[in-house]
Write an enzyme that holds these catalytic residues in place. Structure first.
Site, PDB file in Angstrom:
ATOM      1  N   ARG A 297       0.823  -1.213   0.000  1.00 30.46           N
ATOM      2  CA  ARG A 297       0.000   0.000   0.000  1.00 30.46           C
ATOM      3  C   ARG A 297       0.856   1.262   0.000  1.00 30.46           C
ATOM      4  NH1 ARG A 297      -5.251  -2.038   3.691  1.00 30.46           N
ATOM      5  NH2 ARG A 297      -6.099  -3.218   1.933  1.00 30.46           N
ATOM      6  N   VAL A 300       2.096   1.488  -3.482  1.00 33.43           N
ATOM      7  CA  VAL A 300       1.104   2.029  -4.420  1.00 33.43           C
ATOM      8  C   VAL A 300       1.048   3.553  -4.290  1.00 33.43           C
ATOM      9  CG1 VAL A 300      -1.382   2.225  -4.889  1.00 33.43           C
ATOM     10  CG2 VAL A 300      -0.324  -0.030  -4.629  1.00 33.43           C
ATOM     11  N   HIS A 439      -6.440  -0.777  -6.816  1.00 34.11           N
ATOM     12  CA  HIS A 439      -5.750  -2.008  -6.375  1.00 34.11           C
ATOM     13  C   HIS A 439      -5.121  -1.876  -4.982  1.00 34.11           C
ATOM     14  CE1 HIS A 439      -1.599  -1.081  -8.502  1.00 34.11           C
ATOM     15  NE2 HIS A 439      -2.067  -0.028  -7.906  1.00 34.11           N
ATOM     16  N   GLU A 440      -4.848  -3.010  -4.386  1.00 31.06           N
ATOM     17  CA  GLU A 440      -4.326  -3.101  -3.007  1.00 31.06           C
ATOM     18  C   GLU A 440      -5.271  -2.419  -2.009  1.00 31.06           C
ATOM     19  OE1 GLU A 440      -2.219  -5.133  -3.263  1.00 31.06           O
ATOM     20  OE2 GLU A 440      -1.186  -4.790  -5.142  1.00 31.06           O
ATOM     21  N   GLY A 441      -6.564  -2.601  -2.214  1.00 33.85           N
ATOM     22  CA  GLY A 441      -7.558  -2.014  -1.307  1.00 33.85           C
ATOM     23  C   GLY A 441      -8.091  -0.718  -1.867  1.00 33.85           C
TER      24      GLY A 441
END
Lengths: 598, 598
Positions: A297, A300, A439-441
């Site tokens: 995260r 990202v 993406h990634e939450g």
């Protein structure tokens, strides 16, 4: 071509805002020096420039496709991987006994930033690999590390994280991939994974998937999820690559951007058995995965920052060179048109970008700095630093993802029609970065994480720590010239945010969890802007201290920092109030809306 | 596939918010009836669905390219043009003696909306043609109309507007294309035009360019600009298409979106003479062009609305069908996942889209309604209606362009990874619509137009009219159930906006034109949100009046309108204050920034 990154700003963030130069005083970094760090960053710049920036557009125009059953990428991607490997970057962060340099997180993050800025699509392959190795370092057995982690650190094999499934993208509680115990202690894996980045390619000798699955008979929900190592090719006793492990590529996703990163649908256990090894204990899969996920995260967020930054630099160069129009006060049509950077509205678009991307960079590197504090800083503040980083992680992930997109829209706007064409890279960055809020939450998940968990975690200690650190910087800014406006605006935003959080937390019991979370996005927006305002205060303090002695370009650099801080204070921080009011009032508008009314 | 447009909402806007059904009472529309209008819209829906929606993605994936010197489009585009022509839509708005139906502007705009929603790229060809014909109807000579306009109304020839040049995109004062008088009264045209949409293709027998150029010896600046008709092929005495007029395609632009519309670089007078005819008087070119441009700006705003609306409908359908996750209050992992529309943050993203696109649609149709009032409404209010439309035009153009982009980002977000792929249309709409804040006058130009010209035009009468009409609707809302929150929020936004405009206008003399305009974007944002808040109040009034008698789906429809109005009031209108404060304070941040500090 505009540069893809500002080396001056990176130096400013590392050495003038953060105290990176003092890290070699710590035992773990005793072999280091600022020169070592600068050499690493210099090498990163050269490799990124020569082997990554060179094919960003080429990868965009030639997305991965299947030829004879294999995923074909542009050949330059393989050359980039070779250069990255030969520079030792796969293991630069790792301990020296693992062949690494033991770089601090903040320097590793700054080093990685170069590759994200130069070519976000190709950079995914090494960063997924590094994240995978980091997880194994913490949770895998020594045998597994020997067998699967070392080849990743050497850059010979690559890694993925395989969480999502077609029927349940973000809903990890509902994953169905199944692990059936085999006699030798390994597991037979069956199921389908969706959205797997770097899930299939010919860039490396093997691919090591980290797969979430349920051991047959495990309870439903997240408690039944375990984590498995599942290689593309089975590994022989001697560590060499053996036969296929029957992980079958079922399809490629065709994305708007981020095209260099192949994104796959994978079937496990199709046409033969897929064997996996359990990592650690059964039922702990999600906990282990979140170790990698938190790093991912922050990664990202940093990717978003660097895309936004590259777009800013491209539009800045264009705005300096392109001549068009005149000031409103100039009524002489025979006079020469001015460079468009002279128009106030273009300056607004550039200042806005600058405030977003440099604010985001400060935050991303601050998060990496916190990781270093947790690993090697003073013992007595470790726990509170952990809580602070936990609190900030949803902001580090989501704020740059959202506001770099705004910055990139501004970059296109500065360049007008030209920015909308493939003649310039900004339209590509704009398409690339739109993935980052997903993406990634997703942003929704980050908001729920922040308001539903992080602000009240450990009795709200993380939030207290954040406030203490912001207050300390507010005090430090007193007496420095030109900072009053910035300090006042941040002070107000902090008061509004904390007031709103207090108000909603007090009402939580009567609201119930669903209504309590209904305006979680406003909490994320409000706290995000406040934190970036703080990052700008920190940069303004550093600039104000240097400015009196600075001359020429250096003085201009610091004046630009101060003006961007002022911009964020005057144009952005006032937006906090509307979000704070909405949150504090526990507004029911979205909660009361019914599906049938749409 | 989700529908590309909500026919129910269009009916609501035309007949419940606006009084379109009463137009046939006016002499000009005496032959019409609501049934006629509904038949036109029904036919538009069918043609748009069958011949435009069918190839939107195909055009996106196969952008125009040059084959053997000719611009090649997907074949479906030619079929769409044939269907549009055969339905009589090229001339539907025109007088009956010109073969048209004499449709009111509001119905024509609603009819056009179908094609924009179904396929924005292909829809450009007829809309540029219609705009071109409209300009000729007002300013061209009867002979020119006979020769060039009639074939456009028949849809046999197509039209363009050729303003920009490579060295001066928005800077029209600096255009260099030259017109040299010939002995027969025509002109020889030489120069290069950039960003010419529909500038070259094989869809029509001829292309009629409206070209801005300077007659040799004309003064510099806008006063020296004249307007010319320049056909692709010269026209014979009998009206048939003759030899090439030497307008040479010098290149195609490769855009992020809006790909179905070919966009060209054209050289005039290359390899032979290009002959053009002067329209009207020399030196009046920009004034004439702005007649077309104002219509084009409303058209751009409506295009943005319809792209945003189509994205909203696509994400709404997905959110109803896709099941994932559970409410925070549900701790049972064995329970069924809910449709994602049940999650508050997804509802927020959908309500936000709804408030943006339905608010934008109300504004676009209101602008078309004002055009009808100007043309056929009561004499005594014509002048003030003109001033109101002048004032609103920059908002009609820029607000939907910006906020449909936000809506489309939300549509992608609702759909997560799926929305980021080509499996769904939202990523295409997102790329398409990003053009709208750029073409036909950038957002910066609209801001300057609004603050620098329109708010003080005719002694500020346009602004007064706007306030009077908003006050009238605020009064009309009193006593209706459930409108208090909306009325209060709008009342506040109106007070903040007018206060800020008064403050900045008072300071104007001391600020000078450059600093006065430095925060023009805040004026645009502030007034834009206020106007959309007003459009929501108008919709809420109509809904509140119908709701008591409504049942079932109809009642849900009105409840949805009321809730979206509440959303805009609670989530969006509070954002007006920050912009108003910035404007009122004549903030110097962007003005003081220096190019060297970036």
């Amino acid at each position: 071509m505009a540069p893809f990154l500002s080396r001056r700003d990176l130096q400013f963030q590392l050495y003038e805002v953060l105290d990176t130069a003092s890290l070699p005083e710590r035992p773990r970094f005793a072999e280091h020096s600022r020169e070592v760090y600068d050499d690493v960053l210099g090498l990163a710049y050269n490799v990124a420039d020569k082997y990554f920036a060179n094919h960003a557009r080429e990868s965009d125009l030639n997305e991965p496709h299947i030829v004879d059953g294999k995923v074909k990428l542009v050949p330059a991607a393989a050359q980039a991987m070779k250069a990255f490997r030969e520079a030792g970057f796969f293991s630069a962060h790792a301990d020296e006994e693992l062949g690494g340099l033991g770089l601090p997180n903040v320097v590793a993050q700054a080093m990685h930033a170069h590759f994200k800025a130069a070519n976000i699509g190709t950079s995914s392959y090494p960063f997924l690999t590094i994240g995978n190795a980091n997880l194994q370092r913490v949770f895998a057995s020594p045998e597994q590390q020997q067998k699967y982690m070392l080849p990743l650190l050497e850059g010979r094999w690559f890694g993925t994280m395989a969480l999502s499934e077609p029927h349940a993208g973000s809903g990890l509680a509902d994953i169905r991939t199944t692990a059936t115990p085999r006699e030798d202690g390994t597991y037979s894996i069956t199921g389908t994974k969706m959205w797997i980045s770097a899930g299939e390619h010919e860039l490396s000798e093997n691919i090591v998937h980290l797969v979430l699955a349920r051991i047959r008979g495990a309870p439903s929900g997240v408690k039944g999820i375990s984590l498995f190592i599942v290689p593309r090719y089975r590994v022989n006793e001697d560590g060499s690559v053996g036969e296929s492990n029957n992980v079958v590529l079922a399809g490629l996703n065709h994305k708007m951007g981020y095209r260099g990163t192949t994104n796959t649908l994978l079937n496990f256990g199709e046409g033969g058995e897929t064997v996996g090894e359990l990592i650690g204990e059964p039922g702990q899969g999600l906990r282990y995965m979140f170790h990698m996920m938190n790093g991912a995260r922050i990664g990202v967020g940093m990717g978003a920052v660097m895309l936004g930054y590259a777009g800013y630099l491209a539009s800045l160069e264009y705005a300096r060179e392109r001549r068009q129009g005149r000031h409103a006060s100039n009524k002489d049509p025979g006079s020469e048109p001015v460079a468009i950077i002279e128009h106030a509205d273009v300056r607004r678009l550039l200042l806005r970008q600058k405030s977003f991307v440099e604010g985001g960079l400060a935050l991303g590197l601050y998060a990496a700095h916190l990781e270093d504090e947790i690993e090697t800083g003073p013992e007595e503040v470790r726990r509170e630093t952990e809580l602070l980083l936990d609190l900030l992680t949803p902001v580090v992930k989501s704020w740059p993802s959202k506001y770099s997109q705004e910055a990139l829209s501004d970059a296109i706007q500065v360049m007008g029609g030209a920015g909308y064409t493939r003649d310039y890279p900004v339209e590509m960055y704009y398409r690339d970065n739109r993935l980052n809020p997903i993406h990634e939450g997703t942003e929704g998940i980050q908001g729920n994480d922040l308001l539903g968990r992080k602000v009240s975690q450990a009795g709200g200690r993380g939030l207290e720590v954040l406030l203490e650190r912001m207050q300390a910087d507010l005090r430090a800014s007193e007496g420095l010239e030109g900072l009053d406006e910035i300090r006042t605006a941040l002070h107000q935003a902090v008061a509004q945010s904390t007031g709103a959080l207090r108000a909603i937390l007090t009402q939580a019991p009567e609201l119930g969890p669903d209504l309590f979370l209904a305006n979680a996005n406003s909490a994320l927006e409000m706290l995000g802007h406040t934190v970036i305002g703080w990052m700008w205060l920190r940069q303004a303090i550093a600039a104000a201290r240097q400015l009196p002695e600075a001359r020429g370009d250096e003085a201009d650099f610091y004046r630009g920092k101060l003006q961007a801080a002022r911009f964020f204070a005057t144009h952005e921080l006032p937006k906090v109030k509307a979000h704070a009011d909405l949150l504090a009032s526990a507004d029911r508008t979205t909660f009361d809306m019914q599906a049938a009314w749409f």
